[in-house]
Design a protein around this motif. Structure first.
Motif, PDB file in Angstrom:
ATOM      1  N   SER A 394      59.931  11.695  67.696  1.00  0.00           N
ATOM      2  CA  SER A 394      58.757  10.863  67.449  1.00  0.00           C
ATOM      3  C   SER A 394      58.540  10.720  65.941  1.00  0.00           C
ATOM      4  O   SER A 394      58.485  11.730  65.225  1.00  0.00           O
ATOM      5  N   PHE A 395      58.395   9.470  65.481  1.00  0.00           N
ATOM      6  CA  PHE A 395      58.232   9.210  64.053  1.00  0.00           C
ATOM      7  C   PHE A 395      57.043   8.272  63.818  1.00  0.00           C
ATOM      8  O   PHE A 395      56.737   7.417  64.656  1.00  0.00           O
ATOM      9  N   PRO A 396      56.387   8.419  62.658  1.00  0.00           N
ATOM     10  CA  PRO A 396      55.214   7.581  62.370  1.00  0.00           C
ATOM     11  C   PRO A 396      55.618   6.182  61.910  1.00  0.00           C
ATOM     12  O   PRO A 396      56.436   6.036  60.996  1.00  0.00           O
ATOM     13  N   SER A 419      50.634  -6.702  50.822  1.00  0.00           N
ATOM     14  CA  SER A 419      51.722  -6.453  49.875  1.00  0.00           C
ATOM     15  C   SER A 419      52.199  -5.005  49.914  1.00  0.00           C
ATOM     16  O   SER A 419      53.327  -4.716  49.517  1.00  0.00           O
ATOM     17  N   TYR A 420      51.351  -4.096  50.391  1.00  0.00           N
ATOM     18  CA  TYR A 420      51.714  -2.675  50.372  1.00  0.00           C
ATOM     19  C   TYR A 420      52.468  -2.237  51.626  1.00  0.00           C
ATOM     20  O   TYR A 420      52.848  -1.069  51.734  1.00  0.00           O
ATOM     21  N   SER A 421      52.689  -3.141  52.562  1.00  0.00           N
ATOM     22  CA  SER A 421      53.392  -2.772  53.793  1.00  0.00           C
ATOM     23  C   SER A 421      54.558  -3.711  54.050  1.00  0.00           C
ATOM     24  O   SER A 421      54.431  -4.929  53.933  1.00  0.00           O
ATOM     25  N   SER A 422      55.678  -3.125  54.421  1.00  0.00           N
ATOM     26  CA  SER A 422      56.853  -3.926  54.771  1.00  0.00           C
ATOM     27  C   SER A 422      56.845  -4.348  56.234  1.00  0.00           C
ATOM     28  O   SER A 422      57.758  -5.058  56.676  1.00  0.00           O
ATOM     29  N   ALA A 423      55.826  -3.933  56.999  1.00  0.00           N
ATOM     30  CA  ALA A 423      55.711  -4.371  58.392  1.00  0.00           C
ATOM     31  C   ALA A 423      55.505  -5.881  58.425  1.00  0.00           C
ATOM     32  O   ALA A 423      54.776  -6.444  57.609  1.00  0.00           O
ATOM     33  N   SER A 424      56.146  -6.523  59.378  1.00  0.00           N
ATOM     34  CA  SER A 424      56.068  -7.984  59.443  1.00  0.00           C
ATOM     35  C   SER A 424      55.545  -8.442  60.799  1.00  0.00           C
ATOM     36  O   SER A 424      55.624  -7.727  61.797  1.00  0.00           O
ATOM     37  N   TYR A 437      58.096  -2.937  62.569  1.00  0.00           N
ATOM     38  CA  TYR A 437      57.329  -1.839  61.994  1.00  0.00           C
ATOM     39  C   TYR A 437      57.827  -1.441  60.613  1.00  0.00           C
ATOM     40  O   TYR A 437      58.933  -1.770  60.185  1.00  0.00           O
ATOM     41  N   GLU A 438      56.980  -0.689  59.933  1.00  0.00           N
ATOM     42  CA  GLU A 438      57.323  -0.002  58.690  1.00  0.00           C
ATOM     43  C   GLU A 438      57.335   1.497  58.963  1.00  0.00           C
ATOM     44  O   GLU A 438      56.400   2.033  59.580  1.00  0.00           O
ATOM     45  N   ASN A 439      58.380   2.196  58.549  1.00  0.00           N
ATOM     46  CA  ASN A 439      58.403   3.649  58.643  1.00  0.00           C
ATOM     47  C   ASN A 439      57.437   4.247  57.626  1.00  0.00           C
ATOM     48  O   ASN A 439      57.409   3.813  56.466  1.00  0.00           O
ATOM     49  N   LEU A 440      56.671   5.246  58.049  1.00  0.00           N
ATOM     50  CA  LEU A 440      55.687   5.869  57.164  1.00  0.00           C
ATOM     51  C   LEU A 440      56.149   7.231  56.657  1.00  0.00           C
ATOM     52  O   LEU A 440      55.323   8.049  56.255  1.00  0.00           O
ATOM     53  N   LEU A 477      61.500  22.488  71.249  1.00  0.00           N
ATOM     54  CA  LEU A 477      60.785  21.711  72.266  1.00  0.00           C
ATOM     55  C   LEU A 477      59.283  21.782  72.083  1.00  0.00           C
ATOM     56  O   LEU A 477      58.541  20.965  72.643  1.00  0.00           O
ATOM     57  N   VAL A 478      58.810  22.791  71.335  1.00  0.00           N
ATOM     58  CA  VAL A 478      57.405  22.848  70.934  1.00  0.00           C
ATOM     59  C   VAL A 478      57.370  22.840  69.411  1.00  0.00           C
ATOM     60  O   VAL A 478      58.383  23.041  68.741  1.00  0.00           O
ATOM     61  N   GLY A 479      56.194  22.594  68.846  1.00  0.00           N
ATOM     62  CA  GLY A 479      56.083  22.498  67.402  1.00  0.00           C
ATOM     63  C   GLY A 479      56.484  23.791  66.707  1.00  0.00           C
ATOM     64  O   GLY A 479      56.047  24.875  67.094  1.00  0.00           O
ATOM     65  N   ASP A 480      57.304  23.676  65.646  1.00  0.00           N
ATOM     66  CA  ASP A 480      57.714  24.872  64.913  1.00  0.00           C
ATOM     67  C   ASP A 480      57.335  24.786  63.438  1.00  0.00           C
ATOM     68  O   ASP A 480      57.731  25.628  62.637  1.00  0.00           O
ATOM     69  N   SER A 481      56.559  23.774  63.054  1.00  0.00           N
ATOM     70  CA  SER A 481      56.085  23.656  61.674  1.00  0.00           C
ATOM     71  C   SER A 481      54.821  22.818  61.661  1.00  0.00           C
ATOM     72  O   SER A 481      54.505  22.117  62.628  1.00  0.00           O
ATOM     73  N   LEU A 482      54.091  22.909  60.564  1.00  0.00           N
ATOM     74  CA  LEU A 482      52.959  22.034  60.296  1.00  0.00           C
ATOM     75  C   LEU A 482      53.350  21.122  59.140  1.00  0.00           C
ATOM     76  O   LEU A 482      53.956  21.572  58.162  1.00  0.00           O
ATOM     77  N   ILE A 483      53.020  19.838  59.268  1.00  0.00           N
ATOM     78  CA  ILE A 483      53.455  18.853  58.291  1.00  0.00           C
ATOM     79  C   ILE A 483      52.267  18.004  57.849  1.00  0.00           C
ATOM     80  O   ILE A 483      51.479  17.538  58.679  1.00  0.00           O
ATOM     81  N   LYS A 484      52.153  17.827  56.546  1.00  0.00           N
ATOM     82  CA  LYS A 484      51.208  16.868  55.973  1.00  0.00           C
ATOM     83  C   LYS A 484      52.005  15.665  55.505  1.00  0.00           C
ATOM     84  O   LYS A 484      52.956  15.795  54.724  1.00  0.00           O
ATOM     85  N   VAL A 485      51.646  14.482  55.985  1.00  0.00           N
ATOM     86  CA  VAL A 485      52.359  13.253  55.628  1.00  0.00           C
ATOM     87  C   VAL A 485      51.464  12.402  54.741  1.00  0.00           C
ATOM     88  O   VAL A 485      50.323  12.097  55.101  1.00  0.00           O
ATOM     89  N   ASP A 486      51.967  12.046  53.583  1.00  0.00           N
ATOM     90  CA  ASP A 486      51.316  11.091  52.690  1.00  0.00           C
ATOM     91  C   ASP A 486      51.904   9.726  53.020  1.00  0.00           C
ATOM     92  O   ASP A 486      53.059   9.441  52.691  1.00  0.00           O
ATOM     93  N   VAL A 487      51.129   8.866  53.691  1.00  0.00           N
ATOM     94  CA  VAL A 487      51.662   7.589  54.165  1.00  0.00           C
ATOM     95  C   VAL A 487      51.748   6.555  53.049  1.00  0.00           C
ATOM     96  O   VAL A 487      52.357   5.498  53.233  1.00  0.00           O
ATOM     97  N   VAL A 488      51.135   6.844  51.899  1.00  0.00           N
ATOM     98  CA  VAL A 488      51.220   5.930  50.755  1.00  0.00           C
ATOM     99  C   VAL A 488      52.484   6.216  49.956  1.00  0.00           C
ATOM    100  O   VAL A 488      53.309   5.336  49.703  1.00  0.00           O
TER     101      VAL A 488
END
Length: 567
Positions: A394-396, A419-424, A437-440, A477-488
């Motif tokens: 699963s990806f954002p 202008s800040y998104s490549s999604a069309s 879509y645009e990958n985040l 198969l279950v979460g093994d890390s915590l992730i902070k995603v900066d979408v900008v």
């Protein structure tokens, strides 16, 4: 007395160990803090990874080093499956286990923990008969073996009882808290005692056959949800609005109303969905090619199959976005399509320059539901690797839906002004808007197994333009890390400790700050290692530095969702 959950399969689920005639799992512990300085992290990388290594066992020096935020006052409430057998009967699917409620109470630097099985009618009936008597998502309840052959045969033609084993999430309506799943039942819970106080049936208030466990909320407390209805004219997806306040103290979801009904593209094969998107003015529903075959579901008992047998991934169909005006209940005429994908959790959605922007955790393979059979999750070695490799990652992703499309708009050109998104979003000759879509995320998220269980600073940024979200990485198969995603900037910050498996991160804002990541992340971290304790983890939401942990010397199963209630 303390009762605990034991593991027969590392990471996830096993038989529950319960003592006493009531069959109630109940813990109440006052925990000392164990604070460790874990500030060493990888530097000089563009992803700003903060990878924390396994600590050494040291004497507790919490009284000397207390840095746990004393402003953190309230309840972290979580829920998930916690019991997988009654007598000789065993559930077949992870989603079927009996609901186990967890509560971490934080006050002035002290944490207490308690847990209890939800006293649902399903739990009580199964306990009384010492077998599974009510079917769940992936488990068919077999006829009573005490009946004769004819009675057991005829019982196949009886309408199956609908489970009230609401084991997915805590939700709030009119100031009350409920535990919810996707059937027509919810159970109201006293968050201080974890006692069930009332069972609520959505169908008594509005014409729906259930509702999601992921509602959305306006700032004034008005709640929105979605639920299906099935009738002679076909299947509909219904947008539900629930008032923010009670008229009488005894109310539950009184005053709920369906403000819009969206017809299913196929009458007998509506799409399965787990959540939806919401901006300040719009509801966004994603009709995806994960189909529910109503004929198979209705006849499941006769055919000797579980309800899950009626759900199938059908990628010959495309995914469609439906946009509803929250204020008028009108379905916008735009026809927004994209290639087939499945989403279980939306991240956030907002409006900008005449468009709806919606961010989702997406999978290109929609067969993951069937993978979570308990027989798969209890495998080891190469067999477990094969199960993991069969699950879609699963990806954002970001999609842009231009709201004001006219007949005069050119075909074949991108209608998105952002202008800040490549999604069309491109208009075709048939009037459909095809969205790409645009990958985040950066490519390195693939190494983390993708991300799920997304959470944001909901109170301040739901329905608004935002920058950060938090989730679990899935190298298992279950979460093994915590992730902070900066979408900008499309960077990651990561917390991981070998052999430990964190739950969905819950963001709690620090008092008095308007910074989007000004606060802490709470996550319940579990381990199958009997020599290690599970713990409540507290991270600084800015840099993912550990602020403290409260160890819990009892076993816990991996759960689903939760919430923080400030006091």
């Amino acid at each position: 007395m303390i009762f605990s959950i034991g593991f027969t399969f590392p990471l996830l689920v096993g038989r529950s160990i319960v003592s006493g005639e009531t069959g109630i799992l109940y813990n109440f512990l006052t925990l000392d803090f164990l604070f460790t300085v874990l500030k060493k992290y990888m530097e000089g990388t563009h992803q700003k990874k903060a990878v924390f290594h396994k600590r050494e066992r040291l004497p507790c020096i919490a009284p000397l080093l207390t840095t746990f935020p004393e402003w953190l006052s309230g309840y972290l409430l979580r829920i998930g499956p916690g019991k997988f057998e009654f007598g000789k009967d065993e559930y077949s699917h992870w989603f079927d286990g009996m609901a186990l409620l967890h509560q971490f109470r934080m006050e002035k630097g002290t944490v207490t923990y308690r847990s209890k099985f939800l006293q649902s009618d399903t739990y009580k009936a199964n306990s009384a008969h010492d077998r599974i008597v009510i079917s769940e998502f992936g488990t068919l309840a077999l006829p009573d073996p005490c009946k004769n052959v004819f009675e057991r045969f005829m019982s196949k033609f009886e309408l199956p009882a609908i489970t009230d084993n609401t084991n997915v999430n805590y939700v709030q309506y009119k100031g009350d808290y409920y535990v919810s799943t996707e059937t027509n039942f919810m159970n109201k819970v006293d968050i201080k005692t974890l006692e069930k106080t009332e069972k609520v049936d959505w169908s008594k208030f509005i014409a729906v056959n259930g509702a999601t466990a992921h509602p959305h909320y306006d700032p004034d407390g008005t709640a929105y949800n979605m639920g299906n209805s099935y009738g002679p004219h076909g299947s509909c997806y219904n947008v539900i609005q629930i008032p923010p306040e009670k008229v009488d103290l005894g109310e539950t979801v009184h005053g709920a109303q369906v403000i819009c009904s969206i017809a299913s593209a196929e009458r007998m094969k509506p799409s399965y969905y787990h959540s939806f998107g919401m901006t300040r003015n719009y509801i966004i529903f994603i009709e995806q090619p994960l189909k529910m075959n109503l004929w198979k579901i209705v006849t499941s008992r006769i055919r000797g199959k579980a309800f899950s047998d009626g759900i199938s991934w059908e990628p010959q169909y495309n995914t469609r976005f439906h946009v509803v005006d929250k204020h008028t209940g009108q379905l916008l005429p735009g026809m927004y399509y994209t290639k087939p994908f499945v989403t279980f959790h939306q991240i956030n959605a907002f409006e900008d320059q005449g468009c709806v922007v919606i961010d989702l955790c997406c999978q290109d393979d929609g067969r993951s539901l069937e993978v979570y059979q308990l027989q798969n999750l209890r495998k080891a070695g190469e067999g477990l690797d094969q199960v993991y490799n069969s699950v879609g990652r699963s990806f954002p992703r970001r999609f842009v839906l231009p709201l004001h499309v006219s007949l005069n708009d050119p075909e074949g050109e991108n209608l998105s002004p952002l202008s800040y998104s490549s999604a069309s979003a491109v208009k075709h000759a048939d009037g459909k808007i095809w969205c790409a879509y645009e990958n985040l995320h950066p490519e390195d998220l693939e190494e983390e197994g993708g991300v799920e269980f997304p959470q944001i600073n909901y109170g301040q940024f739901s329905g608004k333009k935002y920058r950060f979200f938090y989730g679990c990485g899935f190298r298992h198969l279950v979460g093994d890390s915590l992730i902070k995603v900066d979408v900008v900037n499309k960077t990651l910050t990561i917390w991981r400790e070998d052999g430990f498996y964190p739950s969905e991160p819950v963001f709690v804002p620090a008092p008095g700050t308007r910074e989007e990541d000004g606060g802490v992340i709470l996550s319940v971290v579990i381990t199958p290692d009997q020599n290690e304790n599970n713990f409540l983890l507290v991270l600084d939401a800015k840099n993912f530095e550990e602020l403290g942990r409260a160890e819990v010397p009892v076993r816990m199963p991996y759960g689903f969702h939760g919430t923080f209630v400030a006091t």
